[in-house]
Motif scaffolding. Sequence first.
Motif, PDB file in Angstrom:
ATOM      1  N   PRO A 155       0.831  -1.209   0.000  1.00  0.00           N
ATOM      2  CA  PRO A 155       0.000   0.000   0.000  1.00  0.00           C
ATOM      3  C   PRO A 155       0.870   1.267   0.000  1.00  0.00           C
ATOM      4  O   PRO A 155       1.784   1.405   0.819  1.00  0.00           O
ATOM      5  N   ILE A 156       0.567   2.162  -0.921  1.00  0.00           N
ATOM      6  CA  ILE A 156       1.318   3.419  -1.069  1.00  0.00           C
ATOM      7  C   ILE A 156       0.329   4.580  -0.962  1.00  0.00           C
ATOM      8  O   ILE A 156      -0.709   4.590  -1.643  1.00  0.00           O
ATOM      9  N   ALA A 157       0.654   5.558  -0.132  1.00  0.00           N
ATOM     10  CA  ALA A 157      -0.167   6.767   0.004  1.00  0.00           C
ATOM     11  C   ALA A 157       0.745   7.976  -0.189  1.00  0.00           C
ATOM     12  O   ALA A 157       1.670   8.191   0.604  1.00  0.00           O
ATOM     13  N   LEU A 158       0.490   8.738  -1.243  1.00  0.00           N
ATOM     14  CA  LEU A 158       1.315   9.913  -1.552  1.00  0.00           C
ATOM     15  C   LEU A 158       0.461  11.165  -1.411  1.00  0.00           C
ATOM     16  O   LEU A 158      -0.360  11.483  -2.273  1.00  0.00           O
ATOM     17  N   GLY A 159       0.631  11.860  -0.295  1.00  0.00           N
ATOM     18  CA  GLY A 159      -0.198  13.018   0.007  1.00  0.00           C
ATOM     19  C   GLY A 159       0.215  14.259  -0.759  1.00  0.00           C
ATOM     20  O   GLY A 159       1.408  14.546  -0.918  1.00  0.00           O
ATOM     21  N   ILE A 161       0.714  18.264  -1.169  1.00  0.00           N
ATOM     22  CA  ILE A 161       1.420  19.147  -0.243  1.00  0.00           C
ATOM     23  C   ILE A 161       0.504  19.737   0.832  1.00  0.00           C
ATOM     24  O   ILE A 161       0.898  19.914   1.979  1.00  0.00           O
ATOM     25  N   ASP A 162      -0.765  20.011   0.472  1.00  0.00           N
ATOM     26  CA  ASP A 162      -1.671  20.659   1.430  1.00  0.00           C
ATOM     27  C   ASP A 162      -2.368  19.666   2.354  1.00  0.00           C
ATOM     28  O   ASP A 162      -3.100  20.057   3.268  1.00  0.00           O
ATOM     29  N   GLY A 163      -2.163  18.352   2.117  1.00  0.00           N
ATOM     30  CA  GLY A 163      -2.808  17.356   2.952  1.00  0.00           C
ATOM     31  C   GLY A 163      -4.278  17.150   2.641  1.00  0.00           C
ATOM     32  O   GLY A 163      -4.949  16.356   3.309  1.00  0.00           O
ATOM     33  N   HIS A 164      -4.787  17.830   1.624  1.00  0.00           N
ATOM     34  CA  HIS A 164      -6.211  17.746   1.303  1.00  0.00           C
ATOM     35  C   HIS A 164      -6.498  16.812   0.130  1.00  0.00           C
ATOM     36  O   HIS A 164      -7.646  16.708  -0.313  1.00  0.00           O
ATOM     37  N   ALA A 165      -5.472  16.134  -0.376  1.00  0.00           N
ATOM     38  CA  ALA A 165      -5.660  15.125  -1.422  1.00  0.00           C
ATOM     39  C   ALA A 165      -4.514  14.134  -1.321  1.00  0.00           C
ATOM     40  O   ALA A 165      -3.394  14.489  -0.927  1.00  0.00           O
ATOM     41  N   THR A 166      -4.792  12.885  -1.668  1.00  0.00           N
ATOM     42  CA  THR A 166      -3.773  11.836  -1.635  1.00  0.00           C
ATOM     43  C   THR A 166      -3.941  10.938  -2.847  1.00  0.00           C
ATOM     44  O   THR A 166      -5.068  10.618  -3.236  1.00  0.00           O
ATOM     45  N   LEU A 167      -2.802  10.557  -3.417  1.00  0.00           N
ATOM     46  CA  LEU A 167      -2.801   9.542  -4.466  1.00  0.00           C
ATOM     47  C   LEU A 167      -2.509   8.188  -3.809  1.00  0.00           C
ATOM     48  O   LEU A 167      -1.455   7.996  -3.214  1.00  0.00           O
ATOM     49  N   PHE A 168      -3.471   7.268  -3.918  1.00  0.00           N
ATOM     50  CA  PHE A 168      -3.322   5.916  -3.371  1.00  0.00           C
ATOM     51  C   PHE A 168      -3.153   4.923  -4.520  1.00  0.00           C
ATOM     52  O   PHE A 168      -3.837   5.037  -5.555  1.00  0.00           O
ATOM     53  N   ASN A 169      -2.290   3.937  -4.315  1.00  0.00           N
ATOM     54  CA  ASN A 169      -2.273   2.841  -5.287  1.00  0.00           C
ATOM     55  C   ASN A 169      -3.422   1.880  -4.969  1.00  0.00           C
ATOM     56  O   ASN A 169      -4.133   2.046  -3.967  1.00  0.00           O
ATOM     57  N   GLN A 170      -3.599   0.876  -5.815  1.00  0.00           N
ATOM     58  CA  GLN A 170      -4.751  -0.007  -5.658  1.00  0.00           C
ATOM     59  C   GLN A 170      -4.693  -0.784  -4.345  1.00  0.00           C
ATOM     60  O   GLN A 170      -5.715  -1.008  -3.688  1.00  0.00           O
ATOM     61  N   ALA A 171      -3.479  -1.185  -3.957  1.00  0.00           N
ATOM     62  CA  ALA A 171      -3.341  -1.921  -2.697  1.00  0.00           C
ATOM     63  C   ALA A 171      -3.816  -1.084  -1.517  1.00  0.00           C
ATOM     64  O   ALA A 171      -4.402  -1.604  -0.566  1.00  0.00           O
ATOM     65  N   ALA A 172      -3.588   0.224  -1.587  1.00  0.00           N
ATOM     66  CA  ALA A 172      -4.055   1.122  -0.527  1.00  0.00           C
ATOM     67  C   ALA A 172      -5.559   1.327  -0.616  1.00  0.00           C
ATOM     68  O   ALA A 172      -6.259   1.323   0.409  1.00  0.00           O
ATOM     69  N   LEU A 173      -6.076   1.518  -1.830  1.00  0.00           N
ATOM     70  CA  LEU A 173      -7.527   1.666  -1.998  1.00  0.00           C
ATOM     71  C   LEU A 173      -8.268   0.451  -1.469  1.00  0.00           C
ATOM     72  O   LEU A 173      -9.357   0.574  -0.884  1.00  0.00           O
ATOM     73  N   ASP A 174      -7.661  -0.721  -1.650  1.00  0.00           N
ATOM     74  CA  ASP A 174      -8.299  -1.947  -1.181  1.00  0.00           C
ATOM     75  C   ASP A 174      -8.416  -1.970   0.344  1.00  0.00           C
ATOM     76  O   ASP A 174      -9.350  -2.573   0.886  1.00  0.00           O
ATOM     77  N   LEU A 175      -7.484  -1.312   1.030  1.00  0.00           N
ATOM     78  CA  LEU A 175      -7.573  -1.241   2.490  1.00  0.00           C
ATOM     79  C   LEU A 175      -8.878  -0.583   2.922  1.00  0.00           C
ATOM     80  O   LEU A 175      -9.499  -0.984   3.907  1.00  0.00           O
TER      81      LEU A 175
END
Length: 539
Positions: A155-159, A161-175
């Motif tokens: 699982p990868i979560a890349l926030g 800069i403002d903390g108001h959006a994050t790019l998640f990979n599929q493994a993270a979305l599955d969580l």
Amino acid sequence: MKKLLVIVLLGTVLTCQKEKPQVDTIVINAHIYTVNDKFEKAEAFAIKDGKFVDIAAANILQSKYAADTIINAEGKTIFPGFIDAHAHFEGLGNNLLSVDLMGTTSFDDVLKRVIRFQNEKQLPFVYARGWDQNDWEDQSYPDNALLNQLFPDTPIALGRIDGHATLFNQAALDLGKVTNTSSVAGGAFIKKEGKLTGVLVDKAQNLVYNNWPTASVAQRVEALLAAQKECFKYGLTTVVDAGVHADAIAIMDSLYQTNQLKIRLYVMASGTEQQIDYYLNKGVVKTDGLHIRSFKISADGALGSRGALLREPYSDAKHTYGLPVTSLDYLENAAKRIANSNFQLNTHAIGDSANHAVLNIYQKVLEGKKDKRWRIEHAQIVSAADFEKFNNIIPSVQPTHATSDMYWAEDRIGAERLKGAYAYKKLLESYGKLALGTDFPVEKVNPFLTFYAAVARQDLDAFPADGFQKENALSREEALRGMTIWAAYANFEEAEKGSIEVGKWADFIILDQDIMTANIKQVPYTKVLQTYLGGVRVH
């Protein structure tokens, strides 16, 4: 007889010397900005038991007191310790210990940094923060296609800069069991051709983060202590931590108990119903290090991720007005309860619609109440008619947001609305004080960048030549007050910090140049030579 007289006089002198009051430290030969009401300068001060006990000429202090330590500042400039009026303390520590995505020039750059980090660390989960698509040649949101190929099982979560959006990979979305049909109030799911990109905005992020593995106490302690070290390095002696949950507060408190955490924190407890219930019942928490007297609630998201709530649609996205991340009913009900207590309410409001709504609620519930010092955090875009409503509401602003956003802000909101954005001078004229912060790790910790952005309204390349909306620049004195005494006032702490005056904590910093007279273009490169907290050197 003459010899007897000499002996008697000598004995008298020795007796007087012995009777000189003892202090811990005298600092001499300094160029001191006291930042008192008269903005006076001084050359020396004495410290005892962590507080300033006298401010005068060096020869007077040395003749008046016996000191354990004499510090010769050698003509260097001394200021009160800086106060960051809005930041995220543990978030900074987390960033210092993870992948740094600030300053990335493309999504490829982001990927390279994540790959390099993960090749070294081999962690079961990866969190990082700092990308800003507005700085890239392709300013559209990234998608997770490559992340899914590179990290199919991690699982990868890349926030953002403002903390108001994050790019998640599929493994993270599955969580978080996020699917193409997921929805949540106050959140958005960015899609491309009808499919999830992996970018979740504002409250949509919580679907994943609520299922993200919790960091161990040891890891959180490491992050907090790393943040403290970084803050002391830049001359910050007090930090206002904006929006802190109970578990983090408990860890902070334990670190104060063991004397590992020394920096002074003014904590805004997250304005959840549970925390409001708890602290309204418990009352204000006040120690030398930890001060809990406020709640933070967010009215909307951020401009960069188009989550800021606007009164008219976005100029570059006509289909959206932004996101209300807290219902106005909840905000008003919470405000009514808090207004009848000794606590502040400090509300995040970026868009003109959010600021308008919050100001109206504040005006309604504070009617007839004195010295509540409620704040609006960011106050970023304000309608012309709403500036006057800041007459009894403290604007808490972050000048580097102006110089970070100026390249694309007009695209987002258009030229007319931009006139009421990042309008620090107008806000100062409305209230009479401004609390200045950085919002780190959204922006860099460096308070000299805050000072520079507030005064010059330019980036480090001196762009734009005439300054961004220079009519809203602050004077150097206003900027310094906003980083010291006005920030202390916004915390109900002006009697104990924010200036170099008798009776206040001896929190001060020694710099390698005088930011009040140096070429403004050199100010961002100022070095803090020494930082003192309660008269004790911490950097």
